[in-house]
Design a protein around this motif. Structure first.
Motif, short mmCIF file in Angstrom:
data_model
loop_
_atom_site.label_atom_id
_atom_site.label_comp_id
_atom_site.label_asym_id
_atom_site.label_seq_id
_atom_site.Cartn_x
_atom_site.Cartn_y
_atom_site.Cartn_z
N PRO A 1 -2.18 -6.02 0.07
CA PRO A 1 -3.43 -6.10 -0.07
C PRO A 1 -4.03 -7.02 -1.20
N LYS B 1 -3.66 -5.90 10.64
CA LYS B 1 -4.01 -6.28 9.13
C LYS B 1 -3.20 -5.05 8.16
N GLU B 2 -2.84 -4.05 8.60
CA GLU B 2 -2.22 -2.92 7.67
C GLU B 2 -0.98 -3.47 7.28
N ASN B 3 -0.59 -4.77 7.86
CA ASN B 3 0.63 -5.21 7.26
C ASN B 3 0.69 -6.24 6.03
N LYS C 1 6.35 4.27 4.64
CA LYS C 1 6.89 3.77 5.99
C LYS C 1 8.26 3.09 5.84
N GLU D 1 1.00 3.58 2.00
CA GLU D 1 1.43 3.65 3.37
C GLU D 1 2.56 2.69 3.81
N GLN D 2 2.68 1.30 3.36
CA GLN D 2 3.88 0.52 3.60
C GLN D 2 5.17 0.94 2.51
N THR E 1 0.97 -1.26 -0.12
CA THR E 1 -0.01 0.14 -0.04
C THR E 1 1.05 1.10 -0.07
N ASP F 1 -9.49 -7.74 13.77
CA ASP F 1 -8.53 -6.94 13.76
C ASP F 1 -7.07 -6.96 13.35
N HIS F 2 -6.51 -8.27 13.32
CA HIS F 2 -5.45 -8.63 13.09
C HIS F 2 -5.40 -9.94 12.48
#
Ligand code: TGC
Ligand code: FAD
Length: 392
Positions: A235, A230-232, A122, A118-119, A116, A159-160
């Motif tokens: 996608p 989950k954001e890790n 980061k 963001e990834q 993503t 959530d994870h």
């Protein structure tokens, strides 16, 4: 270790195919290897230790993510520059090239290609400088050539994700800050995610006792109910094509890298053959030694041409995975044969750390196995030309 007097062979005037920028990048990397790697590498290899102090320098010469665009902190170079950098690093030591290959093709590439926004923001800028280091977990104790059979898995917990399993033979694992890990989800699809050091249940025991790549740190990745946000997760990428897509980039770099190791062995053997006197004349004057040298320079030249053409195709996004397999397989085998013959040409001196040849030779025994074994790449070519799958 004897002073590094390396002179790169260029029998077919390959330099004329390179741009001024390519040559500048190559020559800077060559000078950096002479200054920072050659004087220390034998000692680190003998002690089986990784030289941590080289990481920032690797970032400075553009060896971390060479083709990652500047907006994400990468040098934004082309594929031939990437190849030349890998060639120069492996001229120093395959383990140094390994560290850069993993960081570039197996950590930065998937974050760039599958991550993503963001990834990317980061991780990529810090990975490019070497402030952050990464590793890549695909191989498992029971699934090497056949990664599709992996058992490492993630379970969706709302959530994870809960990550369980183990990866083996992972370059950079003992010191990596993050790991790009491939695991099966609840549907059995292979997914990629970024695991960070410090997450509870994640450990990276070091692998000891290697006779090859001794100056490269290798370890396991062990996941015991690791909670991964989950954001890790990457996608959209699903299936084996995710990790195999990264391998295309790494295998391409290895094809160039192997030329570096081969050039170093040839260069040392050539110089030695002119200096070593037996039966009243330099051993380079005997036909048997000339045969070895003549075959070495022929094979190096063929490998250079293969890589240059592959680099052009890669720049045009036209290189196929099977073409990359052919170059990886051919060039590593070529380098290993040259290392073995060069070792013989130095007689007893060939087995000592006074010369780099035995170290290259032992390193290449890993290079011929990782990123797809010699056999697996032959089967990829076989399938490509016949249309028949002979893997199973
Ligand atoms: P198969 O059914 O052929 O393919 C599954 C899906 O993947 C696609 N695909 C590729 N995509 C991108 N690049 C490639 N090179 C690809 N090869 C195949 C394929 O189209 C298919 O896509 P889809 O959409 O239909 O799902 O897969 P298979 O299970 O039969 O396996 C094929 C095989 C044996 C060639 C593959 O598993 C393989 O390459 N095995 C070797 C494993 C390997 O190379 N491991 C390397 C681990 S990492 C490492 O060693 C790092 S060392 C780093 C260092 O220190 O430098
Ligand atoms: P196996 O798959 O068990 O193969 C054993 C033998 O069987 C080989 O000769 C092979 O060619 C042959 N064989 C297998 N299948 C077939 C077939 N279908 N037909 C004919 N012959 C076959 N992995 C990572 O994920 N990340 C890393 O960073 C990484 N770094 C590594 C660093 C080192 C130093 C080493 C040695 C390995 C590393 N690897 C890494 C793992 C590497 O990719 C695997 O070792 C490689 O893919 C082979 O798997 P294996 O060792 O399990 O051998």
């Amino acid at each position: 270790m004897a002073t590094d007097q390396f002179q790169a062979p260029d029998y077919y005037l390959m330099d004329e195919l390179l741009t001024e920028e390519h040559k500048l990048i190559r020559d800077s990397a060559r000078a950096w290897v002479k200054k920072e790697i050659s004087p220390i590498i034998e000692d680190y290899a003998q002690r089986a230790a990784f030289p941590n102090q080289i990481l920032r320098g690797l970032g400075e010469i553009g060896a971390f993510g060479p083709y990652i665009p500047t907006e994400y902190g990468g040098p934004g170079l082309d594929q031939i520059s990437y190849g030349l950098l890998m060639q120069e690093l492996e001229r120093g030591d395959s383990g140094v090239r390994s560290t850069a290959s993993v960081q570039s093709s197996l950590v930065m590439y998937p974050i760039y290609a599958y991550g993503t926004e963001e990834q990317k923001r980061k991780y990529l800028p810090k990975l490019a400088t070497g402030e952050m280091m990464g590793c890549f977990g695909l191989t498992e104790p029971d699934h090497g050539s056949n990664p599709a059979g992996m058992i490492t898995n993630i379970k969706d917990k709302g959530d994870h994700y809960l990550l369980n399993g183990a990866k083996m033979w992972i370059s950079n694992a003992p010191f990596a800050d993050i790991a790009v890990v491939w695991a099966k989800d609840d549907n059995g699809d292979i997914r990629g995610l970024v695991v960070e050091r410090g997450m509870e249940g994640f450990t990276t025991p070091e692998t000891h006792g290697k006779w090859s790549l001794r100056a490269s740190a290798t370890g396991e990745l062990v996941f015991d109910n690791v909670k991964v946000p989950k954001e890790n997760l990457f996608p959209t990428i699903k299936g084996l094509k995710g990790p195999l897509g990264c391998l295309n980039s790494a295998r391409y770099g290895i094809a160039w890298g192997a030329i570096g190791a081969a050039m170093d062995c040839y260069d040392v053997a050539l110089r030695y053959s002119k200096e070593r006197i037996q039966f009243g004349k330099p051993i380079g004057g005997f036909q048997l030694q000339q045969k070895k040298l003549a075959e070495m320079i022929t094979e190096i030249t063929k490998a250079q041409l293969l890589c240059w053409r592959l680099g052009v195709l890669k720049n045009e996004n036209r290189a196929t995975p099977a073409q990359i397999s052919m170059a990886k397989r051919n060039n590593v085998d070529m380098a290993l044969t040259i290392a073995r013959n060069a070792r013989q040409m130095l007689g007893g001196m060939g087995i000592t750390g006074e010369y780099p040849i035995m170290r290259h030779m032992m390193n290449l025994e890993s290079v011929v196995t990782y990123e797809g074994t010699h056999d697996i790449h032959l089967l990829i070519t076989g399938m490509d030309v016949t249309g028949f799958n002979a893997f199973v």
